[in-house]
Write a protein that holds these residues in place. Sequence first.
Motif, PDB file in Angstrom:
ATOM      1  N   THR A  46      25.660 -11.819  21.300  1.00 28.73           N
ATOM      2  CA  THR A  46      24.781 -10.669  21.266  1.00 28.73           C
ATOM      3  C   THR A  46      23.748 -11.125  22.426  1.00 28.73           C
ATOM      4  OG1 THR A  46      23.420 -11.516  19.426  1.00 28.73           O
ATOM      5  CG2 THR A  46      25.369  -9.880  18.906  1.00 28.73           C
ATOM      6  N   HIS A  47      23.102 -12.248  22.456  1.00 30.69           N
ATOM      7  CA  HIS A  47      22.192 -12.658  23.505  1.00 30.69           C
ATOM      8  C   HIS A  47      22.781 -12.210  24.646  1.00 30.69           C
ATOM      9  CE1 HIS A  47      18.734 -13.799  21.318  1.00 30.69           C
ATOM     10  NE2 HIS A  47      19.529 -14.287  20.430  1.00 30.69           N
ATOM     11  N   GLU A  50      22.859  -8.841  25.845  1.00 30.56           N
ATOM     12  CA  GLU A  50      21.642  -8.313  26.049  1.00 30.56           C
ATOM     13  C   GLU A  50      21.411  -8.763  27.613  1.00 30.56           C
ATOM     14  OE1 GLU A  50      18.913  -9.783  23.152  1.00 30.56           O
ATOM     15  OE2 GLU A  50      19.543  -8.557  21.719  1.00 30.56           O
ATOM     16  N   MET A  53      23.264  -6.115  29.773  1.00 33.51           N
ATOM     17  CA  MET A  53      22.567  -5.007  29.642  1.00 33.51           C
ATOM     18  C   MET A  53      21.313  -4.775  30.461  1.00 33.51           C
ATOM     19  SD  MET A  53      22.608  -3.897  25.381  1.00 33.51           S
ATOM     20  CE  MET A  53      21.585  -2.326  25.528  1.00 33.51           C
ATOM     21  N   ARG A  54      20.643  -5.802  30.689  1.00 34.83           N
ATOM     22  CA  ARG A  54      19.350  -6.056  31.523  1.00 34.83           C
ATOM     23  C   ARG A  54      19.800  -5.968  33.025  1.00 34.83           C
ATOM     24  NH1 ARG A  54      15.039  -6.756  28.133  1.00 34.83           N
ATOM     25  NH2 ARG A  54      15.398  -8.089  26.291  1.00 34.83           N
ATOM     26  N   GLY A  80      20.760  -4.279  17.773  1.00 36.62           N
ATOM     27  CA  GLY A  80      20.231  -4.831  18.962  1.00 36.62           C
ATOM     28  C   GLY A  80      20.576  -3.832  20.251  1.00 36.62           C
ATOM     29  N   PHE A  81      21.708  -3.417  20.319  1.00 33.17           N
ATOM     30  CA  PHE A  81      22.263  -2.611  21.626  1.00 33.17           C
ATOM     31  C   PHE A  81      21.170  -1.341  21.632  1.00 33.17           C
ATOM     32  CE2 PHE A  81      24.417   1.129  23.140  1.00 33.17           C
ATOM     33  CZ  PHE A  81      24.872   0.781  24.118  1.00 33.17           C
ATOM     34  N   LEU A  84      17.418  -2.554  22.518  1.00 35.77           N
ATOM     35  CA  LEU A  84      17.367  -2.869  24.046  1.00 35.77           C
ATOM     36  C   LEU A  84      17.331  -1.574  24.897  1.00 35.77           C
ATOM     37  CD1 LEU A  84      16.573  -4.625  26.163  1.00 35.77           C
ATOM     38  CD2 LEU A  84      18.922  -5.521  26.183  1.00 35.77           C
TER      39      LEU A  84
END
Length: 118
Positions: A46-47, A50, A53-54, A80-81, A84
């Motif tokens: 998940t990290h 992220e 995604m950024r 978290g998706f 963010l």
Amino acid sequence: MTDPISLADRLRPILEDAAGRGTTVTYLELATAAGLVPPRAIHRVTHALEALMRDDHAAGRPLLAAVAVSAKRAGLPAPGFFRLAAELGLYFGPDQGPQAALFHGMERERVYGAHAPR
């Protein structure tokens, strides 16, 4: 602990392959494909998602992480998706329910379109 950026680099082709086939992949499947073992394999995935995604947002691309879903959330990504995506200014809503499903479906289709075989 695995560096999230290098793990993100390892996950990108796996996600791109799934997107090109028009499918999703679970966090566990991603962890397994990347060779991660417990403990905290899903957390590391998940990290890394992220970070992707950024990166995608900064480059003006659809969020490739939309292809990754939770096995426990009926085809939706983890909260978290959505958090963010809201932080990035792309989504304004809850992390579950119809609005979340609509946003996820639209973003996933954008990803599929960007990775469709030519």
